[in-house]
Each structure stands twice: as structure tokens, then as C-alpha cells.
Design a protein around this motif. Structure first.
Motif, PDB file in Angstrom:
ATOM      1  N   ASN A 190       0.955  -1.003  -0.151  1.00 37.29           N
ATOM      2  CA  ASN A 190      -0.806  -0.358   0.607  1.00 37.29           C
ATOM      3  C   ASN A 190       0.701   1.490   0.111  1.00 37.29           C
ATOM      4  O   ASN A 190       0.903   1.880   1.470  1.00 37.29           O
ATOM      5  CB  ASN A 190      -0.869  -0.078   1.343  1.00 37.29           C
TER       6      ASN A 190
ATOM      7  N   SER B 261      -0.446   1.597  -5.325  1.00 33.67           N
ATOM      8  CA  SER B 261      -1.507   1.972  -4.507  1.00 33.67           C
ATOM      9  C   SER B 261      -2.393   1.798  -4.727  1.00 33.67           C
ATOM     10  O   SER B 261      -3.039   1.156  -5.158  1.00 33.67           O
ATOM     11  CB  SER B 261      -1.155   3.646  -5.185  1.00 33.67           C
TER      12      SER B 261
ATOM     13  N   PRO C 242      -5.094   0.387  -8.977  1.00 33.88           N
ATOM     14  CA  PRO C 242      -6.025  -0.818  -8.688  1.00 33.88           C
ATOM     15  C   PRO C 242      -7.626  -0.463  -8.667  1.00 33.88           C
ATOM     16  O   PRO C 242      -7.520  -0.032  -7.540  1.00 33.88           O
ATOM     17  CB  PRO C 242      -5.517  -1.994  -7.871  1.00 33.88           C
TER      18      PRO C 242
ATOM     19  N   GLN D 225     -10.315  -2.715  -9.292  1.00 31.24           N
ATOM     20  CA  GLN D 225     -10.658  -4.701  -9.481  1.00 31.24           C
ATOM     21  C   GLN D 225     -11.958  -4.428  -9.750  1.00 31.24           C
ATOM     22  O   GLN D 225     -13.070  -5.270 -10.533  1.00 31.24           O
ATOM     23  CB  GLN D 225     -10.744  -4.559  -7.667  1.00 31.24           C
TER      24      GLN D 225
ATOM     25  N   ARG E  72     -13.391  -1.726   0.280  1.00 34.10           N
ATOM     26  CA  ARG E  72     -12.487  -1.222  -1.561  1.00 34.10           C
ATOM     27  C   ARG E  72     -13.016   0.128  -0.665  1.00 34.10           C
ATOM     28  O   ARG E  72     -11.582   0.909  -0.345  1.00 34.10           O
ATOM     29  CB  ARG E  72     -12.868  -1.235  -2.573  1.00 34.10           C
TER      30      ARG E  72
ATOM     31  N   ASP F 297      -5.674  -2.935 -12.027  1.00 34.52           N
ATOM     32  CA  ASP F 297      -6.340  -5.166 -11.293  1.00 34.52           C
ATOM     33  C   ASP F 297      -8.003  -4.958 -11.745  1.00 34.52           C
ATOM     34  O   ASP F 297      -8.061  -3.848 -10.762  1.00 34.52           O
ATOM     35  CB  ASP F 297      -5.743  -5.415  -9.496  1.00 34.52           C
ATOM     36  N   PHE F 298      -8.251  -6.054 -11.853  1.00 36.07           N
ATOM     37  CA  PHE F 298      -9.628  -6.268 -11.932  1.00 36.07           C
ATOM     38  C   PHE F 298      -9.608  -7.811 -11.094  1.00 36.07           C
ATOM     39  O   PHE F 298      -9.062  -8.547 -11.849  1.00 36.07           O
ATOM     40  CB  PHE F 298     -10.017  -6.315 -13.194  1.00 36.07           C
ATOM     41  N   ILE F 299     -10.622  -7.685 -10.793  1.00 39.86           N
ATOM     42  CA  ILE F 299     -11.413  -9.310 -10.325  1.00 39.86           C
ATOM     43  C   ILE F 299     -12.116  -9.217 -10.889  1.00 39.86           C
ATOM     44  O   ILE F 299     -12.961  -8.535 -10.274  1.00 39.86           O
ATOM     45  CB  ILE F 299     -11.136  -9.394  -8.391  1.00 39.86           C
TER      46      ILE F 299
ATOM     47  N   PHE G  21      -8.500 -11.122 -13.363  1.00 42.56           N
ATOM     48  CA  PHE G  21      -8.137 -12.255 -12.708  1.00 42.56           C
ATOM     49  C   PHE G  21      -9.373 -12.670 -12.615  1.00 42.56           C
ATOM     50  O   PHE G  21     -10.301 -11.633 -11.830  1.00 42.56           O
ATOM     51  CB  PHE G  21      -7.154 -12.790 -11.825  1.00 42.56           C
ATOM     52  N   THR G  22      -9.967 -13.604 -12.548  1.00 44.74           N
ATOM     53  CA  THR G  22     -11.613 -14.216 -11.898  1.00 44.74           C
ATOM     54  C   THR G  22     -11.130 -13.944 -10.668  1.00 44.74           C
ATOM     55  O   THR G  22      -9.534 -14.293  -9.569  1.00 44.74           O
ATOM     56  CB  THR G  22     -11.665 -15.696 -12.258  1.00 44.74           C
TER      57      THR G  22
ATOM     58  N   SER H 119     -11.157 -16.031  -6.860  1.00 44.93           N
ATOM     59  CA  SER H 119     -10.038 -16.818  -6.231  1.00 44.93           C
ATOM     60  C   SER H 119     -10.367 -17.020  -4.687  1.00 44.93           C
ATOM     61  O   SER H 119     -10.389 -16.408  -4.301  1.00 44.93           O
ATOM     62  CB  SER H 119      -8.798 -17.182  -6.694  1.00 44.93           C
TER      63      SER H 119
HETATM   64  N1  SAH Z   1      -2.683  -3.853  -2.164  1.00 48.77           N
HETATM   65  C1  SAH Z   1      -2.783  -3.864  -3.745  1.00 48.77           C
HETATM   66  C2  SAH Z   1      -2.656  -5.290  -4.455  1.00 48.77           C
HETATM   67  C3  SAH Z   1      -2.480  -6.010  -3.854  1.00 48.77           C
HETATM   68  S1  SAH Z   1      -2.571  -8.014  -4.733  1.00 48.77           S
HETATM   69  C4  SAH Z   1      -4.273  -2.950  -4.411  1.00 48.77           C
HETATM   70  O1  SAH Z   1      -5.026  -2.855  -2.670  1.00 48.77           O
HETATM   71  O2  SAH Z   1      -4.924  -2.724  -4.659  1.00 48.77           O
HETATM   72  C5  SAH Z   1      -2.542  -8.432  -5.937  1.00 48.77           C
HETATM   73  C6  SAH Z   1      -3.460  -8.229  -6.884  1.00 48.77           C
HETATM   74  O3  SAH Z   1      -4.372  -9.431  -6.725  1.00 48.77           O
HETATM   75  C7  SAH Z   1      -4.654  -7.452  -6.465  1.00 48.77           C
HETATM   76  O4  SAH Z   1      -5.046  -5.761  -7.252  1.00 48.77           O
HETATM   77  C8  SAH Z   1      -6.196  -8.168  -6.871  1.00 48.77           C
HETATM   78  O5  SAH Z   1      -6.630  -7.789  -8.586  1.00 48.77           O
HETATM   79  C9  SAH Z   1      -5.346  -9.752  -6.463  1.00 48.77           C
HETATM   80  N2  SAH Z   1      -6.436 -10.148  -6.011  1.00 48.77           N
HETATM   81  C10 SAH Z   1      -5.772 -10.450  -4.213  1.00 48.77           C
HETATM   82  N3  SAH Z   1      -6.666 -11.251  -3.863  1.00 48.77           N
HETATM   83  C11 SAH Z   1      -7.570 -11.542  -5.173  1.00 48.77           C
HETATM   84  C12 SAH Z   1      -8.683 -12.996  -4.817  1.00 48.77           C
HETATM   85  N4  SAH Z   1      -9.006 -13.934  -4.172  1.00 48.77           N
HETATM   86  N5  SAH Z   1      -8.855 -13.395  -6.310  1.00 48.77           N
HETATM   87  C13 SAH Z   1      -8.658 -13.384  -7.160  1.00 48.77           C
HETATM   88  N6  SAH Z   1      -7.559 -11.568  -7.252  1.00 48.77           N
HETATM   89  C14 SAH Z   1      -6.572 -11.504  -6.222  1.00 48.77           C
END
Ligand code: SAH
Ligand code: SF4
Ligand code: F3S
Length: 471
Positions: free
Chosen positions: A223, A260, A286, A288, A300, A326-328, A357-358, A360
């Protein structure tokens, strides 16, 4: 308080020669984020005075797996790799020390020894400075040792000075841990509470990196923009202030920070992008999801509108700013409308790069127990649709660089004879063929203007303005 747990049930031969002068071979396998890559360099620094020298193959006196626990598949890698290494250890008559470090070590601890009793050492992400004593304990007790405690001291204060020689582009950890507790994420459990290093230690490390050739420094933290630490004046500094202080080191040409969180993207940090010319116009931020309902369920603690405002403010501060994210996909409860909102946000922002990523399920995190899990096939279908769009945006961003002229930081030779390679301000690999300059005129650390002539999906080609070099 620190705790060292030993298991005495397994008896084993002495693996490593006790003769301190002996050269011992070390192989470190690193998975996961840049923080793990940084930690692996530091583990090598800790072990060097014990005679360990890194080798490229896993037939070594000591093999360390520095692991990632972020998604199920990341964690699974460990056990298949351990299975393979067991045969190598047997072929060496047991004379090999196998260590598991990183986030799987932190999260699974004793479970690793239960599944793979031939592992000698399990060392959590906060105990790397204790490696010499842990290795000595394995040798003395002839038993596996686990240390996954979160010690009171910060490991950074006890690690030897960085000697890794990272080259022209170097990483520097300034912050570790996370207090955000997003409901999907293991990081607060594997890395512990947020901790910031003091500015003086960071600046001293930056100067050492520069002395060994670094021209670009990326500040790392789980972070990173939550960093606030003791400043050189004894006051509490923000990341923006720290970046200003680092920009005063003349040899540093470029600064970045990653990763960040939108919550900590304060006005002063946005303003730093306007005033600090060494700060690169590229930010990994990110988001998400593009749906407020999902962001709330993820804990978030920001909205889609809030994220949009940050992007606009940064673009106003630096019009050439580009973003990655980043996207979940398929987070529990994600409806088709939620997914459409994510697609709409991506279309609107236009990312230069993204990781997606999907979802998890991670046991022990709140979302793992949510009732409304999305069917894996549906999550996968949505992910493919998102990735098509993100790929198009990345290619479009690369193509948009053609004809632009910007400074490239060269890192070394390219793949083919006569080529030199470096990085754009946006981290894209840039290759220049046939510079027309004498060999060695451009070496690691050279920063010079390049005109981009063509774009590939993952890299750019360019030519060098000759007068620039002559000057
Ligand atoms: N500290 C950063 C990211 C840490 S982990 C933040 O807050 O954004 C890096 C990336 O992994 C995350 O941004 C998220 O998109 C992904 N991630 C984390 N946990 C996950 C999960 N359980 N399933 C899928 N993707 C995940
Ligand atoms: Fe994980 Fe959230 Fe912390 Fe990032 S902010 S490390 S996603 S808990
Ligand atoms: Fe993975 Fe740990 Fe980094 S879980 S992403 S190695 S902080």
C-alpha cells in the motif's frame, strides 16, 4: 515476541558442510509480486556472508521457494515444485536444504511440513533477517524449523545493506503490510500490519542503489501511497514529500511507486505529479471493479466516481499520464449489470496495461464464505470479454506512441546483435537497432531521447537522435 517452532519427529542427515569458509550454492525461486522479488534479493544478501553464492540450477546446497498466496493457483505451484525437488534432494543423498519462504510459508506454516516433510525450513515473510540463526537451528537439531512469527522489530532494520546490484532500474521497499482488509485478499494476513520505513533509511538505500548504477527507482509497498514516516526533519512525511526528497538526488532520473490504493491517493500526491518532473507519468492504480455494489462488498472503501475523480485529477496534473490497473472478475454476487459497469469504466478510462483474474476463494478471508459465489464458467467467460478489451487498449496505447519522442532509460543489449534495449516512461520495453554509434556509447543507465518508429503488442522500436548523444 518471536517464536521458533521446531519439529523433532523427522531425523535427517546433516545437509550442509559446517566449514564456514566453504562455498555453498544457493538457488532462489521467486513467485508473486515485486515485493517478493525484492525480498529474494535481500535473502541472498543475508546468506552471502555465510558463503552462499547463487546458481541458476536447482541442484544446489540450499533451495528457497519464495512463494505467493494471492490466488489458489499461485499457492498450488509450491507443492508441485516441491514434489519435483524431492527427487533432486534424494539424488544428492539428502544433502540439500529446502526452505519455503514468502506468503504461503506465512499462511500455511506447519501444513507445509505435514504435506512435504522433506522441507527443512519454513520462514515467514517477516523473518528473513533471522535466516542465519534458523539455518543453524536446522543443522544443530537435525529437524525442520518453522518461524512464521511477526516479530516486534522491522526486518528492514536488521537486514544487511542492499548489495544486490539491481542495475539501471532498481526496486526499493519503503512500506510493507496492509490494514485495508479487502474481503477477498490474504495480504493483511501474510504481510501483517502496515509499516513504513523512515525517510533516512530509504534515502540512504537510494544513494547506495545509485552508486551501483541505478537511474530509475521504483518505491515498493503493498500500500505504497499509505506510506508516512519519520522525515529528515523529524516530522511525519507523506509519500509526496519523500518523492521530493528523492528527486534531489542528482543521479536519479526517474521515480515510480507501486502499488497504490485509491483511498490513499491524496491531493498532495496528485500535486506531486504536477511539480516533480522525475515522477514518471504512469501509475498502477487497482480498481478491481466498476460497480459500487461490488466495491462495497469487497470493502474497498471507495466508489467508482471517486476512482474516476482521481484519474481526472491526475490527467489534469499531467496530461501525458497513463494508467494500469487490476481487476477481479466473478467476485461473489457479481451480476451481469455489475460486470457491464466494469466494462463501461474500462472503456471510459482506457488503460495502458492491466492485470485481470477471476476471483479465487481464499480460506480465512470474509468473501470465501459468501453465499453467492459466481459459477467458474461464467466468471471465465466474463474475464475473456474483459481481457479482449484490455488487450485492444494496450495495443492502441502502444500504437499511439509511434511518432512520439521521449526519453528512454537504457538497460543493456537487445536480443539481436547491434540492438540496445531500455524502458519508456510507461515501462514499455524499447528496442533501438543500429544506433550508428560506437559500441558502448549507450550502456546501462544511459538516458536519451528516442523517436518511436513502430509498435508491437508488448514493445516499441525507435531511433536515436544522434545530436542528443553528441551533446
Ligand atoms: N495492494 C494492492 C494489490 C495487492 S494484490 C491493492 O490494494 O490493489 C494484487 C492483486 O491481486 C489485487 O489488486 C487483486 O486484483 C488480485 N487479487 C487479490 N486477491 C485476489 C483473489 N482472492 N482472487 C483474485 N484476485 C485477487
Ligand atoms: Fe489486499 Fe486490499 Fe490490502 Fe490491496 S488494499 S493488499 S487488495 S487487502
Ligand atoms: Fe503474493 Fe504475498 Fe505478494 S501473496 S502478491 S507474494 S504480498
Amino acid at each position: 515476541m518471536t517464536e521458533t517452532t521446531t519439529r523433532t519427529a523427522i531425523t535427517r542427515p546433516v545437509f550442509v558442510r559446517h566449514d564456514d569458509a566453504a562455498l555453498r550454492t544457493l538457488h532462489i525461486v521467486t513467485w508473486g509480486c515485486q515485493m517478493n522479488a525484492y525480498d529474494s534479493l535481500r535473502m541472498a544478501d543475508v546468506l552471502r556472508p555465510m558463503g552462499y553464492r547463487e546458481v541458476a540450477t536447482d541442484d544446489a546446497d540450499m533451495v528457497i521457494f519464495n512463494t505467493c498466496h494471492i490466488r489458489e493457483r499461485a499457492a498450488d505451484k509450491l507443492f508441485s515444485a516441491l514434489g519435483r525437488l524431492r527427487a533432486v534432494k534424494e539424488a544428492r543423498g539428502g544433502r540439500m536444504m529446502i526452505a519455503v519462504a514468502g506468503c504461503v510459508a506465512q499462511a500455511e506454516g506447519a501444513e507445509i511440513l505435514r504435506r512435504a516433510p522433506y522441507v527443512d525450513l519454513v520462514v515467514g515473510s517477516q523473518a528473513y533477517h533471522k535466516l542465519p540463526e534458523l539455518i543453524a537451528a536446522v543443522e544443530a537439531k537435525r529437524a525442520s524449523v518453522i518461524d512464521t512469527a511477526f516479530p516486534a522489530e522491522q526486518k528492514f532494520d536488521f537486514l544487511p545493506e542492499d548489495q544486490s546490484g539491481q542495475g539501471a532500474i532498481a526496486n526499493l521497499a519503503i512500506q510493507e503490510g496492509c490494514d485495508k482488509f479487502c474481503t477477498f485478499c490474504v495480504v493483511p494476513y501474510t504481510r501483517g500490519a502496515e509499516q513504513s520505513r523512515p525517510a533516512a533509511a530509504i534515502i540512504a538505500e537510494a544513494k547506495r542503489l545509485v552508486a551501483r548504477g541505478a537511474r530509475e527507482i521504483a518505491l515498493l509497498g503493498q500500500n505504497v501511497n499509505a506510506w508516512h514516516g519519520e522525515g529528515l526533519d523529524g516530522r511525519d512525511w507523506s509519500l509526496a514529500r519523500l518523492l521530493d526528497a528523492l528527486a534531489e538526488i542528482p543521479e536519479i532520473g526517474r521515480l515510480r511507486y507501486t502499488t497504490s490504493h485509491p483511498r490513499d491517493m491524496g491531493d498532495d500526491l496528485i500535486a506531486a505529479h504536477r511539480r516533480n518532473a522525475k515522477l514518471m507519468p504512469f501509475l498502477h492504480l487497482p480498481v478491481q471493479s466498476g460497480s459500487d455494489a461490488i466495491l462495497t462488498a469487497m470493502n474497498r472503501r471507495h466508489t467508482v466516481a471517486g476512482f474516476r475523480r482521481i484519474i481526472e485529477a491526475l490527467r489534469a496534473a499531467r496530461p501525458d499520464m497513463a494508467f494500469s490497473s487490476d481487476f477481479i472478475i466473478g467476485f461473489p454476487g457479481e451480476t451481469d449489470a455489475d460486470f457491464r459497469a466494469t466494462m463501461a469504466l474500462v472503456r471510459e478510462v482506457e488503460f495502458a496495461l492491466a492485470y485481470s483474474f477471476t476471483y479465487s476463494r481464499r480460506p480465512g478471508t470474509p468473501a470465501a464464505d459468501a453465499a453467492a459465489q459466481v459459477a467458474p464458467a461464467l466468471a471465465h467467460e466474463r474475464l475473456m470479454e474483459l481481457q479482449d478489451l484490455l488487450r485492444d487498449q494496450q495495443h492502441a496505447f502502444n500504437r499511439a506512441q509511434v511518432g512520439r519522442r521521449f526519453e528512454v532509460l537504457f538497460t543493456g543489449a537487445g536480443r539481436y546483435p547491434g540492438q540496445v534495449a531500455g524502458r519508456s516512461p510507461y515501462l514499455q520495453p524499447v528496442v533501438v537497432a543500429g544506433t550508428g554509434l560506437a559500441d558502448g556509447a549507450i550502456g546501462p543507465g544511459t538516458m536519451t531521447e528516442v523517436t518511436i518508429t513502430s509498435a508491437n503488442p508488448n514493445s516499441l522500436m525507435g531511433t536515436i537522435n544522434q545530436e542528443q548523444i553528441a551533446a
